[in-house]
Motif scaffolding. Structure first.
Motif, PDB file in Angstrom:
ATOM      1  N   CYS B  54       0.831  -1.204   0.000  1.00 21.93           N
ATOM      2  CA  CYS B  54       0.000   0.000   0.000  1.00 21.93           C
ATOM      3  C   CYS B  54       0.863   1.252   0.000  1.00 21.93           C
ATOM      4  O   CYS B  54       0.606   2.203  -0.741  1.00 21.93           O
ATOM      5  N   ILE B  55       1.891   1.257   0.835  1.00 22.50           N
ATOM      6  CA  ILE B  55       2.692   2.475   0.975  1.00 22.50           C
ATOM      7  C   ILE B  55       3.472   2.749  -0.313  1.00 22.50           C
ATOM      8  O   ILE B  55       3.568   3.890  -0.762  1.00 22.50           O
ATOM      9  N   VAL B  56       3.987   1.676  -0.923  1.00 29.04           N
ATOM     10  CA  VAL B  56       4.678   1.867  -2.209  1.00 29.04           C
ATOM     11  C   VAL B  56       3.702   2.446  -3.238  1.00 29.04           C
ATOM     12  O   VAL B  56       3.996   3.417  -3.948  1.00 29.04           O
ATOM     13  N   THR B  57       2.501   1.850  -3.294  1.00 31.73           N
ATOM     14  CA  THR B  57       1.481   2.332  -4.233  1.00 31.73           C
ATOM     15  C   THR B  57       1.092   3.773  -3.929  1.00 31.73           C
ATOM     16  O   THR B  57       1.008   4.625  -4.821  1.00 31.73           O
ATOM     17  N   LEU B  58       0.872   4.044  -2.643  1.00 32.77           N
ATOM     18  CA  LEU B  58       0.419   5.380  -2.250  1.00 32.77           C
ATOM     19  C   LEU B  58       1.475   6.429  -2.542  1.00 32.77           C
ATOM     20  O   LEU B  58       1.160   7.531  -3.011  1.00 32.77           O
ATOM     21  N   ALA B  59       2.741   6.100  -2.276  1.00 29.57           N
ATOM     22  CA  ALA B  59       3.806   7.085  -2.522  1.00 29.57           C
ATOM     23  C   ALA B  59       3.937   7.352  -4.019  1.00 29.57           C
ATOM     24  O   ALA B  59       4.033   8.507  -4.448  1.00 29.57           O
ATOM     25  N   THR B  60       3.906   6.282  -4.823  1.00 27.28           N
ATOM     26  CA  THR B  60       4.070   6.451  -6.270  1.00 27.28           C
ATOM     27  C   THR B  60       2.919   7.273  -6.854  1.00 27.28           C
ATOM     28  O   THR B  60       3.141   8.258  -7.557  1.00 27.28           O
ATOM     29  N   THR B  61       1.693   6.855  -6.538  1.00 29.03           N
ATOM     30  CA  THR B  61       0.548   7.578  -7.096  1.00 29.03           C
ATOM     31  C   THR B  61       0.434   8.958  -6.462  1.00 29.03           C
ATOM     32  O   THR B  61       0.064   9.919  -7.124  1.00 29.03           O
ATOM     33  N   GLY B  62       0.797   9.063  -5.184  1.00 28.79           N
ATOM     34  CA  GLY B  62       0.705  10.354  -4.500  1.00 28.79           C
ATOM     35  C   GLY B  62       1.625  11.382  -5.117  1.00 28.79           C
ATOM     36  O   GLY B  62       1.233  12.535  -5.319  1.00 28.79           O
ATOM     37  N   PHE B  63       2.843  10.975  -5.464  1.00 28.09           N
ATOM     38  CA  PHE B  63       3.756  11.932  -6.096  1.00 28.09           C
ATOM     39  C   PHE B  63       3.258  12.322  -7.483  1.00 28.09           C
ATOM     40  O   PHE B  63       3.470  13.439  -7.927  1.00 28.09           O
ATOM     41  N   TYR B  64       2.574  11.384  -8.137  1.00 27.02           N
ATOM     42  CA  TYR B  64       1.999  11.755  -9.441  1.00 27.02           C
ATOM     43  C   TYR B  64       0.902  12.795  -9.252  1.00 27.02           C
ATOM     44  O   TYR B  64       0.832  13.793  -9.992  1.00 27.02           O
ATOM     45  N   ILE B  65       0.057  12.579  -8.246  1.00 25.24           N
ATOM     46  CA  ILE B  65      -1.031  13.526  -8.018  1.00 25.24           C
ATOM     47  C   ILE B  65      -0.462  14.892  -7.640  1.00 25.24           C
ATOM     48  O   ILE B  65      -0.936  15.931  -8.082  1.00 25.24           O
ATOM     49  N   GLY B  66       0.601  14.886  -6.817  1.00 25.05           N
ATOM     50  CA  GLY B  66       1.203  16.148  -6.394  1.00 25.05           C
ATOM     51  C   GLY B  66       1.888  16.877  -7.529  1.00 25.05           C
ATOM     52  O   GLY B  66       1.880  18.106  -7.586  1.00 25.05           O
ATOM     53  N   ARG B  67       2.511  16.120  -8.428  1.00 19.79           N
ATOM     54  CA  ARG B  67       3.216  16.740  -9.541  1.00 19.79           C
ATOM     55  C   ARG B  67       3.176  15.760 -10.710  1.00 19.79           C
ATOM     56  O   ARG B  67       4.030  14.874 -10.812  1.00 19.79           O
ATOM     57  N   PRO B  68       2.182  15.907 -11.576  1.00 21.38           N
ATOM     58  CA  PRO B  68       1.986  14.900 -12.638  1.00 21.38           C
ATOM     59  C   PRO B  68       3.215  14.809 -13.546  1.00 21.38           C
ATOM     60  O   PRO B  68       3.554  15.773 -14.217  1.00 21.38           O
ATOM     61  N   TYR B  69       3.888  13.659 -13.508  1.00 25.39           N
ATOM     62  CA  TYR B  69       5.128  13.537 -14.270  1.00 25.39           C
ATOM     63  C   TYR B  69       4.949  12.803 -15.591  1.00 25.39           C
ATOM     64  O   TYR B  69       5.914  12.594 -16.304  1.00 25.39           O
ATOM     65  N   PHE B  70       3.738  12.393 -15.891  1.00 20.29           N
ATOM     66  CA  PHE B  70       3.443  11.899 -17.243  1.00 20.29           C
ATOM     67  C   PHE B  70       2.305  12.734 -17.794  1.00 20.29           C
ATOM     68  O   PHE B  70       1.459  13.200 -17.053  1.00 20.29           O
ATOM     69  N   MET B  71       2.287  12.912 -19.076  1.00 25.10           N
ATOM     70  CA  MET B  71       1.198  13.643 -19.717  1.00 25.10           C
ATOM     71  C   MET B  71       0.595  12.741 -20.793  1.00 25.10           C
ATOM     72  O   MET B  71       1.253  11.848 -21.301  1.00 25.10           O
ATOM     73  N   THR B  72      -0.633  13.027 -21.132  1.00 26.40           N
ATOM     74  CA  THR B  72      -1.221  12.361 -22.291  1.00 26.40           C
ATOM     75  C   THR B  72      -1.436  13.427 -23.357  1.00 26.40           C
ATOM     76  O   THR B  72      -1.418  14.614 -23.062  1.00 26.40           O
ATOM     77  N   SER B  73      -1.636  12.986 -24.578  1.00 24.26           N
ATOM     78  CA  SER B  73      -1.917  13.961 -25.633  1.00 24.26           C
ATOM     79  C   SER B  73      -3.169  13.513 -26.383  1.00 24.26           C
ATOM     80  O   SER B  73      -3.680  12.429 -26.158  1.00 24.26           O
ATOM     81  N   GLY B  74      -3.630  14.369 -27.254  1.00 20.35           N
ATOM     82  CA  GLY B  74      -4.845  14.050 -27.994  1.00 20.35           C
ATOM     83  C   GLY B  74      -6.073  14.533 -27.247  1.00 20.35           C
ATOM     84  O   GLY B  74      -5.986  15.413 -26.395  1.00 20.35           O
ATOM     85  N   GLU B  75      -7.197  13.939 -27.579  1.00 23.53           N
ATOM     86  CA  GLU B  75      -8.449  14.372 -26.975  1.00 23.53           C
ATOM     87  C   GLU B  75      -8.539  13.948 -25.513  1.00 23.53           C
ATOM     88  O   GLU B  75      -8.162  12.825 -25.169  1.00 23.53           O
ATOM     89  N   ALA B  76      -9.050  14.856 -24.702  1.00 23.06           N
ATOM     90  CA  ALA B  76      -9.190  14.533 -23.276  1.00 23.06           C
ATOM     91  C   ALA B  76     -10.136  13.359 -23.063  1.00 23.06           C
ATOM     92  O   ALA B  76      -9.980  12.574 -22.137  1.00 23.06           O
ATOM     93  N   SER B  77     -11.108  13.218 -23.945  1.00 19.59           N
ATOM     94  CA  SER B  77     -12.123  12.176 -23.752  1.00 19.59           C
ATOM     95  C   SER B  77     -11.557  10.776 -23.909  1.00 19.59           C
ATOM     96  O   SER B  77     -12.168   9.801 -23.484  1.00 19.59           O
ATOM     97  N   SER B  78     -10.359  10.655 -24.529  1.00 20.30           N
ATOM     98  CA  SER B  78      -9.817   9.315 -24.754  1.00 20.30           C
ATOM     99  C   SER B  78      -8.829   8.901 -23.658  1.00 20.30           C
ATOM    100  O   SER B  78      -8.203   7.864 -23.768  1.00 20.30           O
ATOM    101  N   HIS B  79      -8.665   9.738 -22.636  1.00 16.84           N
ATOM    102  CA  HIS B  79      -7.734   9.372 -21.555  1.00 16.84           C
ATOM    103  C   HIS B  79      -8.413   9.520 -20.206  1.00 16.84           C
ATOM    104  O   HIS B  79      -9.359  10.293 -20.049  1.00 16.84           O
ATOM    105  N   TYR B  80      -7.854   8.822 -19.226  1.00 17.76           N
ATOM    106  CA  TYR B  80      -8.336   8.993 -17.856  1.00 17.76           C
ATOM    107  C   TYR B  80      -7.177   8.713 -16.899  1.00 17.76           C
ATOM    108  O   TYR B  80      -7.321   8.025 -15.900  1.00 17.76           O
ATOM    109  N   LEU B  81      -5.989   9.228 -17.248  1.00 17.84           N
ATOM    110  CA  LEU B  81      -4.779   8.892 -16.492  1.00 17.84           C
ATOM    111  C   LEU B  81      -4.886   9.343 -15.041  1.00 17.84           C
ATOM    112  O   LEU B  81      -4.782   8.538 -14.111  1.00 17.84           O
TER     113      LEU B  81
END
Lengths: 382, 259
Positions: B54-81
């Motif tokens: 849980c803590i590994v998952t929470l830290a990894t996803t938490g840092f993404y939420i705090g500072r999104p380090y991946f982006m998607t491109s294209g239409e917003a409707s086709s992603h839900y990252l």
């Protein structure tokens, strides 16, 4: 629509009669009532009630105090692209005492205030913009030789309802930002024996002020409030949850610089410090200047101006998290955290080496043991 | 020495299989000068490893939420990252809270090394041993560590601090979670936290900074566990997998008398 100066609201007129005199059609008036009902989150079945109440309402006496403030809230309320019926309501109700709009000056003005209070005890609505300085006996804001606190307490004592407009009247705003040199506080911290409605924001949306007043005129009481005294119909949900750019947030599409491709495509401003996820306000729906635009609509992140203490807690406005105290701006919490984590790893590695050296030294000091003899000692399990 | 009567081959097989699949912690009588002590019962071990995940998952996803380090491109409707990242974060938080509930129950239902008095150095000699333990780790007295079967006082303090930090993380996390539904259950029950911190942004800040506490804990925890395993040779690391350690009978363990 005819000008208020040529067609003033006479003392005995109802609002309905006054609007007819000003040339407002019944259809326009009902449209306005419908908008207000929707804005207040009421059922459309209540529109006739709102219309009937507003038509019948007699000229309400309103005192608008301007204390320690920049007059931006007044500007926000007045600056619409064209005069609306809401403006008329506000124009009229603000006539008794309003520094910026009053034609009179000097003693005549202060006499108007005293007369209004005396003539409408317990019936007038008190609108307040600006904070109240409390340090050094409140000398930092005086009007006609009296402190802001003194004026506010007198005006509030006999008010039927108190509406604090803007972040200053809510909690003190920029004057109350650290270190708060004048000891500025909001209205609710001075007036504790009456409910204070906080129509907050820096500045607030004029429509919210209008809708709050309409609610008071229709139902004779102020709307439901959240724990911070803000009307729930306007401040009931976050900007983030009503934002037209929300789809980009969920999709993982963020503006990283104000001139990048994402900015041109109207992506989410989360990465450049938007405080929409921490801010309760109806901005995405009501917008400013007759629904012309609003900050996020214009490509700028929300700075969270409807939240208490936002100058301190929402800063930096272009970063996600508050800065770490005592460090330069670039040293974010993550830099420090990463440094400590690397330091911890290096520390344990050094400790491991030290332990190894110690063990090697200790081993050299041990007496030599004959392996064959050890077998007979009875400890032969390992 | 007369040879003992040999059991029949099927009987040996049955015995072996019972040993292999036995769910109880009973093991064969110890041989030599070592005995096996059972320290961590299955709820504690399960909790530990689920919490790790849980803590590994929470830290990894938490840092993404705090500072999104991946982006998607294209239409917003086709992603839900971000949507999925937040979902995983909240789900892992829920699982972590579930393990905390089990741990809390086990503070009262567990054995002497798991119950709540074992969380704190309660006796005066534990405080003396705390100083000794620190001296041992600082290599001032590298030969003289106090011997504990369960957690030594320094472990008690640091692990209890981890529970405390985890509690702050859970509370601040739910305070932020509650913001999306004003007036709802989480909003109403966590309102006092937002007031205590003076706004939701300081809550974000504390939640973010304390994540680093967990990350900084990892090298210390791993290193000291591996070090103890290497130096004492009593199966420190296997104790969080099998539940027990092999300890020398000659050593007088400080906490062997706690009931």
């Amino acid at each position: 629509m005819l000008a208020p100066t040529s067609h003033p609201w006479a003392a005995g007129d109802s609002l309905g009669a006054y609007l007819t005199k000003r040339g407002v059609s019944r259809r326009d008036f009902l449209t306005f009532c419908g908008e207000m009902t929707a804005m207040l989150g009421l059922s459309s079945a209540l529109t006739p009630k709102v219309a009937a109440a507003l038509t019948a309402v007699k000229r309400p006496s309103v005192i608008w105090l301007q204390l320690q403030e920049c007059t931006g809230c007044v500007e926000s309320v007045l600056r619409t692209a064209e005069p609306t019926i809401g403006d008329l309501v506000l124009d009229v109700i603000s006539l008794d005492y309003q520094h910026t709009l009053m034609a009179a000056a000097g003693h005549a003005v202060e006499k108007a205030l005293a007369d209004t209070i005396a003539a409408n005890k317990g019936q007038y609505v008190l609108l307040v913009t600006g904070s109240v300085p409390t340090k050094d006996d409140g000398i930092y804001c005086t009007i006609a030789g009296r402190t802001a606190r003194d004026i506010l307490e007198e005006a509030a004592a006999d008010a039927a309802a108190i509406i604090a407009i803007g972040a200053c009247a809510h909690w003190g705003s920029v004057q109350a930002a650290r270190p708060n040199p004048t000891g500025a506080v909001g209205v609710a911290e001075i007036i504790k024996n009456k409910p204070v409605v906080n129509v907050t924001g820096c500045p607030p949306i004029g429509d919210v002020v209008t809708a709050t007043v309409v609610h008071f005129l229709t139902f004779g009481r102020v709307p439901d409030l959240d724990p911070d005294g803000r009307p729930m119909f306007a401040y009931g949900s976050r900007i983030h949850d009503q934002c037209p750019r929300r789809a980009h947030y969920d999709a993982g599409q963020y503006v990283e610089a104000f001139d990048d491709e994402g900015a041109r495509k109207g992506w989410c401003l989360y990465h450049v410090g938007c405080k929409g996820p921490a801010t309760f306000s109806p901005c995405p729906i009501f917008q400013w200047n007759t629904r012309t635009s609003w900050p996020i609509g214009a490509g700028h992140p929300c700075i969270g101006c409807t939240e208490r203490g936002f100058w301190d807690t929402m800063a930096p406005f272009y970063g996600r998290l508050p800065d770490v105290g005592g460090f330069p701006v670039e040293r974010t919490a993550d830099t420090i955290g990463l440094g400590l984590a690397v330091g911890a790893t290096a520390g344990v590695a050094a400790h491991a080496i030290a332990t190894g050296i110690h063990q090697a030294r200790a081993r050299r000091k041990l007496p030599v043991v004959d392996i064959d003899k050890k077998e007979e000692s009875g400890h032969g399990q390992d | 020495m007369s040879a003992p009567r040999r059991p029949t081959a099927p009987a040996v097989k049955a015995l072996e299989s019972r040993k292999r699949f036995a769910l109880s912690h009973k093991v064969a009588p110890p041989k030599g000068n070592y005995r096996w002590v059972y320290l961590w019962e299955w709820p504690i071990r399960t909790m530990h490893w689920i919490a790790v995940l849980c803590i590994v998952t929470l830290a990894t996803t938490g840092f993404y939420i705090g500072r999104p380090y991946f982006m998607t491109s294209g239409e917003a409707s086709s992603h839900y990252l971000m949507g999925w990242v937040r979902f995983i974060h909240f789900a892992a938080a829920g699982v972590l809270v579930a393990t905390a509930v089990i741990r809390f129950y086990w503070l009262f239902a567990g054995n002497q090394y798991e119950r709540w008095p074992a969380l704190f150095p309660v006796r005066p000699r534990d405080w003396v041993n705390l100083v000794k333990q620190i001296k041992f780790y600082l290599l001032i007295t590298p030969e003289e560590a106090p011997t504990y079967l369960g957690h030594n006082p320094l472990q008690q303090l640091s692990y209890t601090a981890m529970y405390g930090v985890a509690l702050v993380q859970v509370l601040t996390g739910f305070a932020m979670y509650g913001q999306s539904n004003p007036g709802g259950f989480f909003y109403a029950t966590t309102d006092w936290i937002v007031r205590l911190f003076g706004g939701i942004q300081p809550v974000h800040f504390v939640h973010h900074v304390l994540t680093w506490w967990f990350i900084i804990f990892v090298p210390f925890h791993l290193y000291l566990a591996i070090r103890a395993d290497h130096m004492e040779r009593t199966g420190t690391i296997s104790s969080i997998i099998s539940g027990g350690r092999f300890v020398n009978k000659d050593i007088d363990y400080v906490d062997s008398d706690i009931v």
